[in-house]
Design a protein around this motif. Structure first.
Motif, PDB file in Angstrom:
ATOM      1  N   GLU A   1     -10.432   5.377  -4.053  1.00  0.00           N
ATOM      2  CA  GLU A   1     -10.020   4.606  -5.229  1.00  0.00           C
ATOM      3  C   GLU A   1      -9.657   5.532  -6.380  1.00  0.00           C
ATOM      4  OE1 GLU A   1     -12.738   2.005  -7.935  1.00  0.00           O
ATOM      5  OE2 GLU A   1     -12.053   0.712  -6.279  1.00  0.00           O
ATOM      6  N   ARG A   2     -10.337   6.660  -6.483  1.00  0.00           N
ATOM      7  CA  ARG A   2     -10.030   7.622  -7.548  1.00  0.00           C
ATOM      8  C   ARG A   2      -8.607   8.154  -7.394  1.00  0.00           C
ATOM      9  NH1 ARG A   2     -12.190  11.040 -11.275  1.00  0.00           N
ATOM     10  NH2 ARG A   2     -11.138  13.056 -11.509  1.00  0.00           N
ATOM     11  N   VAL A   3      -8.210   8.495  -6.185  1.00  0.00           N
ATOM     12  CA  VAL A   3      -6.853   9.004  -5.938  1.00  0.00           C
ATOM     13  C   VAL A   3      -5.823   7.951  -6.332  1.00  0.00           C
ATOM     14  CG1 VAL A   3      -5.254   9.726  -4.120  1.00  0.00           C
ATOM     15  CG2 VAL A   3      -7.597  10.613  -4.161  1.00  0.00           C
ATOM     16  N   GLU A   4      -6.112   6.709  -6.033  1.00  0.00           N
ATOM     17  CA  GLU A   4      -5.215   5.612  -6.407  1.00  0.00           C
ATOM     18  C   GLU A   4      -5.072   5.520  -7.924  1.00  0.00           C
ATOM     19  OE1 GLU A   4      -5.067   1.743  -3.968  1.00  0.00           O
ATOM     20  OE2 GLU A   4      -6.173   1.207  -5.783  1.00  0.00           O
ATOM     21  N   GLN A   5      -6.173   5.672  -8.649  1.00  0.00           N
ATOM     22  CA  GLN A   5      -6.117   5.617 -10.106  1.00  0.00           C
ATOM     23  C   GLN A   5      -5.378   6.809 -10.692  1.00  0.00           C
ATOM     24  OE1 GLN A   5     -10.262   5.267 -11.156  1.00  0.00           O
ATOM     25  NE2 GLN A   5     -10.344   3.079 -10.703  1.00  0.00           N
ATOM     26  N   VAL A   6      -5.519   7.982 -10.088  1.00  0.00           N
ATOM     27  CA  VAL A   6      -4.782   9.163 -10.543  1.00  0.00           C
ATOM     28  C   VAL A   6      -3.286   8.961 -10.334  1.00  0.00           C
ATOM     29  CG1 VAL A   6      -4.372  11.617 -10.101  1.00  0.00           C
ATOM     30  CG2 VAL A   6      -6.709  10.744 -10.214  1.00  0.00           C
ATOM     31  N   PHE A   7      -2.909   8.339  -9.225  1.00  0.00           N
ATOM     32  CA  PHE A   7      -1.512   8.026  -8.945  1.00  0.00           C
ATOM     33  C   PHE A   7      -0.939   7.124 -10.045  1.00  0.00           C
ATOM     34  CE2 PHE A   7       1.459   4.966  -6.930  1.00  0.00           C
ATOM     35  CZ  PHE A   7       2.483   5.840  -6.604  1.00  0.00           C
TER      36      PHE A   7
ATOM     37  N   GLN B   1       0.841  -1.205   0.000  1.00  0.00           N
ATOM     38  CA  GLN B   1       0.000   0.000   0.000  1.00  0.00           C
ATOM     39  C   GLN B   1       0.873   1.250   0.000  1.00  0.00           C
ATOM     40  OE1 GLN B   1      -3.197   0.202  -0.501  1.00  0.00           O
ATOM     41  NE2 GLN B   1      -3.433  -2.030  -0.585  1.00  0.00           N
ATOM     42  N   VAL B   2       1.731   1.347  -1.005  1.00  0.00           N
ATOM     43  CA  VAL B   2       2.776   2.370  -1.034  1.00  0.00           C
ATOM     44  C   VAL B   2       2.188   3.782  -0.977  1.00  0.00           C
ATOM     45  CG1 VAL B   2       4.600   3.379  -2.443  1.00  0.00           C
ATOM     46  CG2 VAL B   2       4.465   0.897  -2.163  1.00  0.00           C
ATOM     47  N   LEU B   3       1.223   4.089  -1.840  1.00  0.00           N
ATOM     48  CA  LEU B   3       0.651   5.431  -1.851  1.00  0.00           C
ATOM     49  C   LEU B   3      -0.046   5.743  -0.529  1.00  0.00           C
ATOM     50  CD1 LEU B   3      -0.074   8.089  -3.239  1.00  0.00           C
ATOM     51  CD2 LEU B   3      -2.119   6.954  -4.146  1.00  0.00           C
TER      52      LEU B   3
ATOM     53  N   TRP C   1      -3.362  -0.430 -12.980  1.00  0.00           N
ATOM     54  CA  TRP C   1      -4.087  -0.226 -11.724  1.00  0.00           C
ATOM     55  C   TRP C   1      -4.469  -1.561 -11.093  1.00  0.00           C
ATOM     56  CZ3 TRP C   1      -9.742  -0.493 -10.915  1.00  0.00           C
ATOM     57  CH2 TRP C   1     -10.087  -0.164  -9.595  1.00  0.00           C
ATOM     58  N   ARG C   2      -4.899  -2.528 -11.889  1.00  0.00           N
ATOM     59  CA  ARG C   2      -5.234  -3.848 -11.346  1.00  0.00           C
ATOM     60  C   ARG C   2      -4.005  -4.512 -10.742  1.00  0.00           C
ATOM     61  NH1 ARG C   2      -8.583  -4.233 -16.030  1.00  0.00           N
ATOM     62  NH2 ARG C   2      -6.904  -5.313 -17.130  1.00  0.00           N
ATOM     63  N   ALA C   3      -2.868  -4.357 -11.414  1.00  0.00           N
ATOM     64  CA  ALA C   3      -1.628  -4.950 -10.885  1.00  0.00           C
ATOM     65  C   ALA C   3      -1.282  -4.339  -9.533  1.00  0.00           C
ATOM     66  CB  ALA C   3      -0.490  -4.738 -11.873  1.00  0.00           C
ATOM     67  N   TYR C   4      -1.432  -3.028  -9.418  1.00  0.00           N
ATOM     68  CA  TYR C   4      -1.145  -2.346  -8.158  1.00  0.00           C
ATOM     69  C   TYR C   4      -2.137  -2.769  -7.077  1.00  0.00           C
ATOM     70  CZ  TYR C   4      -0.480   1.552  -4.878  1.00  0.00           C
ATOM     71  OH  TYR C   4      -0.253   2.307  -3.756  1.00  0.00           O
ATOM     72  N   ARG C   5      -3.420  -2.768  -7.406  1.00  0.00           N
ATOM     73  CA  ARG C   5      -4.463  -3.079  -6.430  1.00  0.00           C
ATOM     74  C   ARG C   5      -4.417  -4.542  -5.990  1.00  0.00           C
ATOM     75  NH1 ARG C   5     -10.111  -3.303  -9.086  1.00  0.00           N
ATOM     76  NH2 ARG C   5      -9.020  -5.156  -9.875  1.00  0.00           N
ATOM     77  N   ASP C   6      -4.276  -5.455  -6.961  1.00  0.00           N
ATOM     78  CA  ASP C   6      -4.334  -6.881  -6.653  1.00  0.00           C
ATOM     79  C   ASP C   6      -3.093  -7.383  -5.923  1.00  0.00           C
ATOM     80  OD1 ASP C   6      -6.738  -6.802  -7.949  1.00  0.00           O
ATOM     81  OD2 ASP C   6      -6.019  -7.747  -9.799  1.00  0.00           O
TER      82      ASP C   6
ATOM     83  N   ARG D   1      -5.209  19.232  -6.030  1.00  0.00           N
ATOM     84  CA  ARG D   1      -6.151  19.128  -7.140  1.00  0.00           C
ATOM     85  C   ARG D   1      -5.546  18.344  -8.305  1.00  0.00           C
ATOM     86  NH1 ARG D   1     -11.402  19.214  -7.847  1.00  0.00           N
ATOM     87  NH2 ARG D   1     -11.450  20.820  -6.228  1.00  0.00           N
ATOM     88  N   GLU D   2      -4.300  18.614  -8.636  1.00  0.00           N
ATOM     89  CA  GLU D   2      -3.688  17.996  -9.817  1.00  0.00           C
ATOM     90  C   GLU D   2      -3.107  16.611  -9.532  1.00  0.00           C
ATOM     91  OE1 GLU D   2      -2.364  22.055 -12.222  1.00  0.00           O
ATOM     92  OE2 GLU D   2      -0.841  20.862 -11.165  1.00  0.00           O
ATOM     93  N   ARG D   3      -2.397  16.446  -8.407  1.00  0.00           N
ATOM     94  CA  ARG D   3      -1.672  15.197  -8.159  1.00  0.00           C
ATOM     95  C   ARG D   3      -2.529  14.120  -7.513  1.00  0.00           C
ATOM     96  NH1 ARG D   3       3.783  16.730  -8.663  1.00  0.00           N
ATOM     97  NH2 ARG D   3       3.696  18.451 -10.160  1.00  0.00           N
ATOM     98  N   LEU D   4      -3.542  14.500  -6.744  1.00  0.00           N
ATOM     99  CA  LEU D   4      -4.371  13.512  -6.066  1.00  0.00           C
ATOM    100  C   LEU D   4      -5.745  13.355  -6.693  1.00  0.00           C
ATOM    101  CD1 LEU D   4      -3.505  14.204  -2.305  1.00  0.00           C
ATOM    102  CD2 LEU D   4      -2.480  12.543  -3.876  1.00  0.00           C
ATOM    103  N   LEU D   5      -6.300  14.442  -7.225  1.00  0.00           N
ATOM    104  CA  LEU D   5      -7.643  14.375  -7.804  1.00  0.00           C
ATOM    105  C   LEU D   5      -7.631  14.315  -9.324  1.00  0.00           C
ATOM    106  CD1 LEU D   5      -9.518  16.887  -5.474  1.00  0.00           C
ATOM    107  CD2 LEU D   5      -9.506  14.393  -5.368  1.00  0.00           C
ATOM    108  N   GLY D   6      -6.461  14.530  -9.946  1.00  0.00           N
ATOM    109  CA  GLY D   6      -6.343  14.378 -11.397  1.00  0.00           C
ATOM    110  C   GLY D   6      -7.047  15.447 -12.193  1.00  0.00           C
ATOM    111  N   ASP D   7      -7.274  16.597 -11.593  1.00  0.00           N
ATOM    112  CA  ASP D   7      -7.936  17.704 -12.273  1.00  0.00           C
ATOM    113  C   ASP D   7      -6.883  18.718 -12.700  1.00  0.00           C
ATOM    114  OD1 ASP D   7      -9.887  19.295 -13.322  1.00  0.00           O
ATOM    115  OD2 ASP D   7     -10.950  19.642 -11.436  1.00  0.00           O
ATOM    116  N   ALA D   8      -7.298  19.739 -13.412  1.00  0.00           N
ATOM    117  CA  ALA D   8      -6.397  20.798 -13.860  1.00  0.00           C
ATOM    118  C   ALA D   8      -6.969  22.146 -13.454  1.00  0.00           C
ATOM    119  CB  ALA D   8      -6.192  20.741 -15.371  1.00  0.00           C
ATOM    120  N   VAL D   9      -6.083  23.085 -13.174  1.00  0.00           N
ATOM    121  CA  VAL D   9      -6.470  24.445 -12.818  1.00  0.00           C
ATOM    122  C   VAL D   9      -5.958  25.388 -13.893  1.00  0.00           C
ATOM    123  CG1 VAL D   9      -6.251  26.293 -11.119  1.00  0.00           C
ATOM    124  CG2 VAL D   9      -6.409  23.917 -10.357  1.00  0.00           C
ATOM    125  N   PRO D  10      -6.806  26.221 -14.476  1.00  0.00           N
ATOM    126  CA  PRO D  10      -6.363  27.132 -15.542  1.00  0.00           C
ATOM    127  C   PRO D  10      -5.298  28.109 -15.051  1.00  0.00           C
ATOM    128  CG  PRO D  10      -8.770  27.042 -15.405  1.00  0.00           C
ATOM    129  CD  PRO D  10      -8.247  26.348 -14.199  1.00  0.00           C
TER     130      PRO D  10
END
Length: 351
Positions: free
Chosen positions: A290-296, A73-75, A321-326, A187-196
């Protein structure tokens, strides 16, 4: 071959550490030039401050390497661990509480005012022997040199790398915290969004009000034309006001109880959205997402493949992502999946 390299502890893997440096951006602390007076008022000592910050970046490196070596569970562990690597004689101040620091004695005459205060007069000895109250029995890091120690932090004050002074200072400026930059990072590194970017017609300056709290000075971002973007970052950055701009935990700001409230908005995951009490509460919610994990995983793809993902890369991202999760949050499994994918093996190199 990938497994052989990843599992061989005698082979150095600097690229893995570099990924986490670039992902967390905690290696900027020593390059943030602090105003001398602001540094003193925050509890710091200019004579050793920059040397200490570079050293604390190296200590964060050691913690990252330890967690990656454990490979579970590195992240989540990086975001929530109560462990820290530190030098007792040098770093203890920065893990202390601001309100507990000793105040420098008032100079009696002009000659005394010219003298530089001793480190202990600036709060470097919070308790006898220079140990802050949270330190438990320290453990020497195996194979390490010098006076580095591995110990634990109080769970009500610190949690993971985002509460370590190296990360906190990396997202400040010369005078104060920078809640906007911290919010952009989340916002960018954990939630995968962008800020103008800031529009060229906007004067992006906060009021010069040294006696007011940062939250009060940021009221200007609540104007309708500003809030459209600032709602994505300000509520994510302001919870970190529980720390001052050199990373000390605090309960007051400008003589008032510090307001650490915030909110996760427009995350893309309804389970995440909602108010948070402070930075630790927010980090805990993000670490469970789970979303934060996928953004990572997406950021790992960009680093190892060397480009942004496209719609055609969806199978590669899903497999990674499956490899990381499983594999119980295994960084090795994630890297193996990425560097054995077609996206990596058939990547084009510009000549």
């Amino acid at each position: 071959e990938v497994n052989r390299i990843l599992n061989d502890e005698s082979i150095r893997k600097p690229r893995v550490l570099q990924f986490f440096r670039e992902y967390f951006d905690y290696d900027r602390a020593g390059r943030i030039c602090k105003d001398s007076n602001a540094l003193r008022l925050a509890g710091g000592d200019e004579r050793r401050y920059y040397e200490t910050m570079f050293g604390m970046t190296a200590h964060t490196d050691r913690l990252v390497e330890l967690i990656v070596q454990e490979d579970k569970q590195v992240l989540r562990e990086l975001l929530t661990t109560d462990r820290v690597v530190y030098s007792p004689g040098r770093d203890a101040l920065f893990y202390s509480q601001f309100e507990n620091l000793k105040k420098p004695p008032r100079a009696k005459n002009k000659q005394d005012r010219k003298k530089k205060p001793k480190p202990e007069e600036l709060g470097h000895t919070v308790l006898p022997r220079g140990e802050p109250i949270w330190v438990r029995v320290p453990e020497v890091i195996k194979g390490d040199k010098g006076d580095r120690r591995l110990t634990t932090l109080p769970v009500d004050q610190r949690m993971g790398i985002l509460s370590h002074p190296s990360w906190l200072v990396s997202h400040t400026d010369a005078m104060d915290n920078h809640a906007i930059h911290r919010g952009i990072w989340v916002r960018e590194r954990l939630l995968g969004d962008a800020v103008p970017d800031v529009p060229i017609t906007v004067d992006a300056q906060l009021p010069d009000e040294p006696k007011e709290t940062l939250r009060h000075r940021m009221r200007v971002t609540r104007q309708s034309e500003c809030w459209r973007c600032h709602q994505k970052m300000d509520p994510l950055g302001l919870p970190f006001e529980m720390f001052n701009h050199i990373g000390l935990y605090r309960t007051t700001e400008q003589g008032k109880p510090v307001d650490t409230s915030g909110e996760i908005l427009h995350s893309g995951d309804p389970k995440l959205d909602g108010p948070v009490e402070n930075a630790l509460d927010m980090i805990r919610k993000l670490a469970d997402s789970e979303r934060v994990e996928q953004v990572f995983v997406r950021h790992a793809f960009r680093y190892w493949v060397g480009r942004n993902e496209t719609i055609e890369d969806a199978p590669v991202l899903q497999a990674a992502w499956r490899a990381y999760r499983d594999n119980d949050g295994s960084m090795r499994a994630l890297i193996e999946s990425l560097v054995t994918s077609d996206a990596f093996l058939y990547r084009k190199v510009n000549r």
